[in-house]
Design a protein around this motif. Sequence first.
Motif, PDB file in Angstrom:
ATOM      1  N   UNK A  80       0.851  -1.189   0.000  1.00 55.58           N
ATOM      2  CA  UNK A  80       0.000   0.000   0.000  1.00 55.58           C
ATOM      3  C   UNK A  80       0.885   1.237   0.000  1.00 55.58           C
ATOM      4  N   UNK A  81       0.595   2.164  -0.908  1.00 54.20           N
ATOM      5  CA  UNK A  81       1.409   3.367  -1.033  1.00 54.20           C
ATOM      6  C   UNK A  81       1.364   4.178   0.262  1.00 54.20           C
ATOM      7  N   UNK A  82       2.509   4.659   0.669  1.00 58.39           N
ATOM      8  CA  UNK A  82       2.584   5.454   1.894  1.00 58.39           C
ATOM      9  C   UNK A  82       4.018   5.855   2.165  1.00 58.39           C
ATOM     10  N   UNK A  87      12.789  -0.853   7.043  1.00 62.10           N
ATOM     11  CA  UNK A  87      12.874  -2.145   7.720  1.00 62.10           C
ATOM     12  C   UNK A  87      11.484  -2.569   8.174  1.00 62.10           C
ATOM     13  N   UNK A  88      11.366  -3.838   8.501  1.00 67.35           N
ATOM     14  CA  UNK A  88      10.096  -4.381   8.999  1.00 67.35           C
ATOM     15  C   UNK A  88       9.680  -3.645  10.269  1.00 67.35           C
ATOM     16  N   UNK A  89      10.624  -3.431  11.167  1.00 68.86           N
ATOM     17  CA  UNK A  89      10.322  -2.773  12.432  1.00 68.86           C
ATOM     18  C   UNK A  89       9.839  -1.344  12.211  1.00 68.86           C
ATOM     19  N   UNK A  90      10.426  -0.649  11.235  1.00 65.78           N
ATOM     20  CA  UNK A  90       9.994   0.707  10.939  1.00 65.78           C
ATOM     21  C   UNK A  90       8.562   0.732  10.416  1.00 65.78           C
ATOM     22  N   UNK A  91       8.192  -0.273   9.613  1.00 66.02           N
ATOM     23  CA  UNK A  91       6.829  -0.354   9.087  1.00 66.02           C
ATOM     24  C   UNK A  91       5.827  -0.560  10.207  1.00 66.02           C
ATOM     25  N   UNK A  92       6.199  -1.363  11.202  1.00 67.46           N
ATOM     26  CA  UNK A  92       5.325  -1.577  12.354  1.00 67.46           C
ATOM     27  C   UNK A  92       5.203  -0.297  13.172  1.00 67.46           C
ATOM     28  N   UNK A  93       6.313   0.443  13.301  1.00 70.66           N
ATOM     29  CA  UNK A  93       6.339   1.632  14.147  1.00 70.66           C
ATOM     30  C   UNK A  93       5.428   2.741  13.627  1.00 70.66           C
ATOM     31  N   UNK A  94       5.335   2.914  12.314  1.00 70.81           N
ATOM     32  CA  UNK A  94       4.596   4.051  11.763  1.00 70.81           C
ATOM     33  C   UNK A  94       3.093   3.839  11.774  1.00 70.81           C
ATOM     34  N   UNK A  95       2.635   2.628  12.114  1.00 68.26           N
ATOM     35  CA  UNK A  95       1.207   2.377  12.157  1.00 68.26           C
ATOM     36  C   UNK A  95       0.672   2.621  13.562  1.00 68.26           C
ATOM     37  N   UNK A  96      -0.611   2.918  13.626  1.00 70.34           N
ATOM     38  CA  UNK A  96      -1.235   3.278  14.900  1.00 70.34           C
ATOM     39  C   UNK A  96      -1.250   2.093  15.857  1.00 70.34           C
ATOM     40  N   UNK A 104       5.173   1.532  21.127  1.00 72.24           N
ATOM     41  CA  UNK A 104       6.505   1.125  21.613  1.00 72.24           C
ATOM     42  C   UNK A 104       6.606  -0.375  21.895  1.00 72.24           C
ATOM     43  N   UNK A 105       5.576  -0.935  22.534  1.00 71.58           N
ATOM     44  CA  UNK A 105       5.594  -2.365  22.842  1.00 71.58           C
ATOM     45  C   UNK A 105       5.521  -3.189  21.568  1.00 71.58           C
ATOM     46  N   UNK A 106       4.674  -2.767  20.632  1.00 69.16           N
ATOM     47  CA  UNK A 106       4.524  -3.500  19.389  1.00 69.16           C
ATOM     48  C   UNK A 106       5.801  -3.433  18.566  1.00 69.16           C
ATOM     49  N   UNK A 107       6.436  -2.275  18.533  1.00 69.47           N
ATOM     50  CA  UNK A 107       7.683  -2.129  17.792  1.00 69.47           C
ATOM     51  C   UNK A 107       8.788  -2.982  18.401  1.00 69.47           C
ATOM     52  N   UNK A 108       8.872  -2.956  19.721  1.00 70.61           N
ATOM     53  CA  UNK A 108       9.886  -3.771  20.407  1.00 70.61           C
ATOM     54  C   UNK A 108       9.664  -5.251  20.136  1.00 70.61           C
ATOM     55  N   UNK A 109       8.410  -5.698  20.178  1.00 64.89           N
ATOM     56  CA  UNK A 109       8.111  -7.104  19.940  1.00 64.89           C
ATOM     57  C   UNK A 109       8.453  -7.501  18.509  1.00 64.89           C
ATOM     58  N   UNK A 110       8.051  -6.665  17.549  1.00 62.10           N
ATOM     59  CA  UNK A 110       8.338  -6.971  16.143  1.00 62.10           C
ATOM     60  C   UNK A 110       9.837  -7.028  15.900  1.00 62.10           C
ATOM     61  N   UNK A 111      10.580  -6.055  16.462  1.00 65.02           N
ATOM     62  CA  UNK A 111      12.034  -6.048  16.284  1.00 65.02           C
ATOM     63  C   UNK A 111      12.685  -7.257  16.921  1.00 65.02           C
ATOM     64  N   UNK A 413      -2.563  -5.899  10.945  1.00 63.79           N
ATOM     65  CA  UNK A 413      -2.671  -4.619  11.652  1.00 63.79           C
ATOM     66  C   UNK A 413      -2.241  -3.460  10.755  1.00 63.79           C
ATOM     67  N   UNK A 414      -1.204  -3.682   9.941  1.00 65.06           N
ATOM     68  CA  UNK A 414      -0.754  -2.636   9.026  1.00 65.06           C
ATOM     69  C   UNK A 414      -1.819  -2.339   7.978  1.00 65.06           C
TER      70      UNK A 414
END
Length: 459
Positions: A80-82, A87-96, A104-111, A413-414
Motif C-alpha cells: 500500500x502506497x505510503x 525495515x520491517x520494524x519501521x513499518x510496524x512503528x509508523x502504524x497506529x 513502543x511495545x509492538x515495535x519492540x516485539x516486532x524487532x 494490523x498494518x
Amino acid sequence: MDVKTSLPTATSVIGAYDDDGHVKRTGTLWSAVAHIITAVIGSGLLSLAWSTSQLGWIGGPVAFLCFAIITCFFISPFFITGKRNYSYMAAVRVNHGSELFPIPLRTWLAGSLQVLTLYGTSCAYVLTTANSLRAIQKSNCSQDNGNEETCGFGDGYFMFIFGAMQVLLSQIPNFHNIQWLSILAAIMSFAYAFIGMGLSIGQVKENGHAEGSIEGIPTSSGMEKLWLIAQALGDIAFSYPFSVILIEIQDTLKSPPPENVTMKRASTISVIITTFFYLCCGCFGYAAFGNDTPGNLLAGFAHYNKHWLVDFSNACIVIHLVGAYQVYSQPLFANVENWLRFKFPDSEFANRTYYLKLPLLPAFPLNFLRLTFRTAYVASTTGIAMIFPYFNQILGVLAGIIYYPLSIYFPVEMYLSKGNIEEWTAKWTMLRTSSIVGFLVGLFTLIGSIEGIVSAKLS
C-alpha cells in the motif's frame, strides 16, 4: 596497497545517494526475485516430500496451494502506497497502536522477533551446510571403501570453514551489494531442486508406478496421525513466508516504477516459482518412495549408482546457503550498525571508512565497526551451531512461535491502519477472522513441532 580514509561529505552524496540520503538504489524486478527465492527456497525444500507423504495425494497439493494464496494475501499490506520504510520494524512503528498494544511495545516485539528469526536462521544455515559437506565427504569415503572412523573431519571442521567464508562475505557493505550473490544462490537452489525432481521421476519410472495413497502414510493411532499432520503443515507453512525481510529487499529497488509496485510483481512471481518447485519436489518425491519417503529427499538416493550427482546437489545446497546466510544477515547488520551510528555520530570508529586498493582490484571500503561487529556475529552463530548440534529442531519450535505474529498479525494490523478500515465492516471482519484462523493454525503446528521433538528424544 594504498589506504585512504573518508567521512561522508555533501559532494559525495551527489550521484552516489538517493534523495533520502541512502545509498543509491539499483535493484530491479529480477534482483528482488533472486533475493526472495534465495531466502525462501532453502534446503528445507527437500523435506517437503515427507510433508506430502503425511498429508496424502489430496491434502498435500491442496496445502501447498493454500499456503501460497495465504502468503500473497498477508504480504499485500506492505504494498500500500505510503511513507517509505527501511525495515520491517519501521513499518510496524509508523502504524497506529492501541491502548492494549501500544506502538513502543509492538515495535519492540516486532524487532525482537525479527532479530530472533534472522539470527536463528543463520545458526541453522551453519548446521545445514556442515551436514551437506559431511554428506559429500561420507559419499566419497564410501566409494573408497572407508568407514565412519576413517572418513576424515567432523561437522565442527566444516562449520568453521563456513564461518570463515562468511566473515569475508559479511564485509560486503550492505544489501545493495549482494545482488550477484543472491543470483548465484538462486541458481543453485534451482539446480538441486531440479536434481531432486529428476531423481524422483527416475525412481518412479524404475518402480513402474507411483507410490502413495490419498490418506498418506498410515499410523498406529489417530492421535499420532494428527501430530504428524501438524508437523507437515508446519514444514509447509514455514517454507513460504518472507515478510520478515520483504521491506529490506524492497529498499534495494530503484524508482521509477514505484518500489512497492515492483516488489508486488516480484513477490507474485517468486511465490509462483516456489510453489511450482514445492509441488514438484513434494509430489514426485512421495510418488518415488511412498510410505518410505525420507525426511530429506536426497537421503533416499544415498545408494544411487551415480553418486556424483547427489554430491553435486549437496554442493549446490552449500553454495545456496552461503548466499542465503547473507540475505538473512544483512538486514540485521544494517539495523544494528545504523543504530550505533545514530547514537555516536562523531565516532570515527563507527563512521570513518578506509578504502583499501589492491593491484588489479577495485577499492574496497573497510569500516572498523562493520569489521568487528560482523565478525563477532558470524563467530557467535558458528559457535552456537557447534555447541548445539540439534538447533534445527529447536528452530522448528521458534518458527512456530514467530510465524503468526510476523507473517499474519502485524501485516493485518498494518493493512487495517493504512487502509483506514472501519470496525465491523465486511473487510474488517474478514481480516480479523483470517488472523484468528492463522493463530489457530500456527498454534496447531507449534504444538506438533514440540510433540515431534519430545517423541524424537524419547525414541
